[in-house]
Scaffold this motif. Structure first.
Motif, short mmCIF file in Angstrom:
data_model
loop_
_atom_site.label_atom_id
_atom_site.label_comp_id
_atom_site.label_asym_id
_atom_site.label_seq_id
_atom_site.Cartn_x
_atom_site.Cartn_y
_atom_site.Cartn_z
N GLU A 102 0.75 -1.30 -0.02
CA GLU A 102 -0.11 -0.07 -0.10
C GLU A 102 0.76 1.16 0.05
O GLU A 102 0.47 2.40 -0.35
CB GLU A 102 -0.98 0.09 1.12
CG GLU A 102 -2.10 -1.07 1.11
CD GLU A 102 -2.92 -0.95 2.20
OE1 GLU A 102 -2.74 -0.11 3.33
OE2 GLU A 102 -3.95 -1.81 2.41
N GLN A 103 2.05 1.06 0.42
CA GLN A 103 2.97 2.27 0.32
C GLN A 103 4.38 1.95 -0.04
O GLN A 103 4.65 0.64 -0.20
CB GLN A 103 3.16 3.06 1.72
CG GLN A 103 3.71 1.96 2.80
CD GLN A 103 2.56 0.89 3.41
OE1 GLN A 103 1.71 1.29 3.71
NE2 GLN A 103 3.31 -0.04 3.49
N PRO A 104 5.32 2.70 -0.47
CA PRO A 104 6.68 2.30 -0.75
C PRO A 104 7.28 1.45 0.29
O PRO A 104 7.27 2.04 1.54
CB PRO A 104 7.27 3.61 -0.99
CG PRO A 104 6.30 4.43 -1.28
CD PRO A 104 5.00 4.19 -0.60
N VAL A 105 7.86 0.36 -0.09
CA VAL A 105 8.57 -0.59 0.90
C VAL A 105 10.08 -0.85 0.39
O VAL A 105 10.12 -1.21 -0.91
CB VAL A 105 7.55 -1.85 1.17
CG1 VAL A 105 8.55 -2.94 1.89
CG2 VAL A 105 6.39 -1.44 1.51
N PRO A 106 11.12 -0.72 0.98
CA PRO A 106 12.37 -1.09 0.55
C PRO A 106 12.47 -2.71 0.88
O PRO A 106 11.69 -3.33 1.48
CB PRO A 106 13.37 -0.20 1.69
CG PRO A 106 12.49 0.61 2.27
CD PRO A 106 11.11 0.16 2.34
N MET A 107 13.48 -3.04 -0.09
CA MET A 107 13.39 -4.61 -0.18
C MET A 107 14.86 -4.89 -0.47
O MET A 107 15.42 -4.24 -1.03
CB MET A 107 12.52 -5.34 -1.38
CG MET A 107 12.91 -6.73 -1.78
SD MET A 107 11.95 -7.21 -2.95
CE MET A 107 10.33 -7.75 -2.24
N LEU A 146 16.30 -2.49 -3.67
CA LEU A 146 15.42 -1.65 -4.33
C LEU A 146 14.18 -1.27 -3.39
O LEU A 146 14.11 -1.78 -2.42
CB LEU A 146 14.78 -2.33 -5.50
CG LEU A 146 14.06 -3.68 -4.93
CD1 LEU A 146 12.73 -3.73 -6.07
CD2 LEU A 146 14.55 -4.95 -4.92
N THR A 147 13.32 -0.40 -3.89
CA THR A 147 12.14 0.19 -3.22
C THR A 147 11.05 -0.12 -3.81
O THR A 147 10.75 0.53 -4.87
CB THR A 147 12.22 1.71 -2.59
OG1 THR A 147 13.39 1.80 -1.85
CG2 THR A 147 11.10 2.15 -1.82
N MET A 148 10.03 -1.21 -3.73
CA MET A 148 8.86 -1.05 -4.26
C MET A 148 7.82 0.11 -4.25
O MET A 148 7.81 0.54 -2.98
CB MET A 148 8.05 -2.31 -3.89
CG MET A 148 8.96 -3.64 -4.35
SD MET A 148 7.80 -5.24 -3.81
CE MET A 148 7.68 -5.22 -1.98
N PRO A 149 7.34 0.64 -5.41
CA PRO A 149 6.32 1.65 -5.19
C PRO A 149 4.97 1.19 -4.44
O PRO A 149 4.86 0.12 -4.37
CB PRO A 149 6.47 2.09 -6.46
CG PRO A 149 6.57 0.90 -7.33
CD PRO A 149 7.47 0.08 -6.54
N THR A 187 11.74 -7.67 3.15
CA THR A 187 10.96 -6.47 3.21
C THR A 187 11.06 -5.73 4.38
O THR A 187 10.93 -6.33 5.34
CB THR A 187 9.66 -6.49 2.59
OG1 THR A 187 8.94 -7.70 3.51
CG2 THR A 187 9.47 -7.34 1.20
N PHE A 188 10.99 -4.45 4.27
CA PHE A 188 11.06 -3.57 5.52
C PHE A 188 10.02 -2.71 5.53
O PHE A 188 9.73 -1.59 5.44
CB PHE A 188 12.51 -2.76 5.34
CG PHE A 188 13.59 -3.31 5.38
CD1 PHE A 188 14.25 -3.70 6.45
CD2 PHE A 188 14.04 -3.80 4.25
CE1 PHE A 188 15.44 -4.42 6.37
CE2 PHE A 188 15.33 -4.44 3.89
CZ PHE A 188 15.83 -4.97 5.29
N GLY A 189 8.68 -3.60 5.70
CA GLY A 189 7.30 -3.14 5.69
C GLY A 189 6.16 -4.16 5.15
O GLY A 189 6.92 -5.17 4.77
#
Length: 270
Positions: free
Chosen positions: A14-19, A61-64, A251-253
């Motif tokens: 639902e929000q940007p999440v670093p991976m 990377l950061t997922m949008p 994942t960090f979120g």
């Protein structure tokens, strides 16, 4: 033999999440690649690779918001020989172990040597050291654990696998690794591709696999407590103390996995 392998994995957030992703072939196999290995994302996002202390290629990377798909395909050359076996490989005395191998005797996130130490010595204390001891551990884990995707969970530890008696390939590996360390045999966790090309019949839906390596006779040997016989065509992606060091994705979120497709086939040109 040429092996064609790859994956297509989708996530929703639902929000940007670093991976952090360990989805590339391990650096030790780079010389065997016969095509470019590149991770693609949809939508396209910036990627950055680095090598960690285990030689794993880690992608940042950061997922949008909304999520992303990660995909990759490559061809690698493999001797397609069975995992090496040396029944005479000796167990080294602790004082003779290389400094960088000592790490793999210690307990770790998923391998609680402190809780399994007494059990390990009760079960295997009379076994002949070296290869026979490792094989006895693998035989025991293979026979006592029932493979069951329904019982898998990301928090499951070797201690829990031992008591629950079920799990998936990473659980077999964690328990065997922990028991080997309890018996003073350095052991490390591995993950990667293992197709069904060496099987008489297809092995079901393709997934990534987990196995482990032990230090005997001055080198690392592959063991696989789930299958318990030498397999062919392993393609290493990551290794470490346990799955915490070699997680395919971290994942960090909050993230939801919505698609997971893996393939490993004999390349038609080989």
């Amino acid at each position: 033999m040429l092996i064609r392998a790859g994956y297509d994995i989708g996530f929703r957030c639902e929000q940007p999440v670093p991976m952090l992703a360990n989805l590339s072939v391990h650096a030790s196999r780079n010389k065997d690649l016969r095509s470019v290995q590149r991770i693609f994302t949809t939508p396209e996002v910036p990627l950055y690779d680095y090598a960690d202390g285990f030689g794993n290629i880690c992608t940042r990377l950061t997922m949008p918001a909304g999520g992303a798909t990660l995909s990759c395909g490559f061809v690698i050359e493999d001797p397609f020989e069975p995992d090496p076996v040396d029944i005479h490989a000796q167990q080294a005395a602790l004082v003779d172990l290389p400094d960088d191998v000592l790490l793999y005797l210690r307990g770790s996130r998923y391998c609680e040597t402190d809780q399994l130490l007494e059990t390990a010595w009760r079960l295997f204390g009379q076994c002949r050291q070296g290869w026979p001891l490792v094989q006895a551990i693998v035989d025991h884990v293979h026979a006592s654990i029932r493979f069951d995707y329904a019982t898998a969970r990301p928090t499951k530890t070797a201690w829990e696998v031992f008591h629950e008696g079920s799990g998936v390939c990473r659980d077999y590996a964690h328990l065997a690794v922990a028991l080997c360390r309890c018996m003073n045999i350095p052991a490390r966790y591995c993950t990667g591709y293992l197709g069904d090309m060496d099987l008489a019949e297809p092995g079901g839906p393709m997934d990534f696999s987990a196995w482990f390596e032990v230090w005997l006779g001055g080198r690392w040997f592959v063991f696989d407590a789930r299958h318990n016989y030498p397999r062919r065509g392993r393609v290493l992606m990551a290794r470490g103390r346990d799955a915490a060091d070699a997680a395919l994705t971290t994942t960090f979120g909050p993230v939801e996995l919505v698609r997971f497709e893996v393939y490993t086939d004999k390349d038609m040109l080989s």
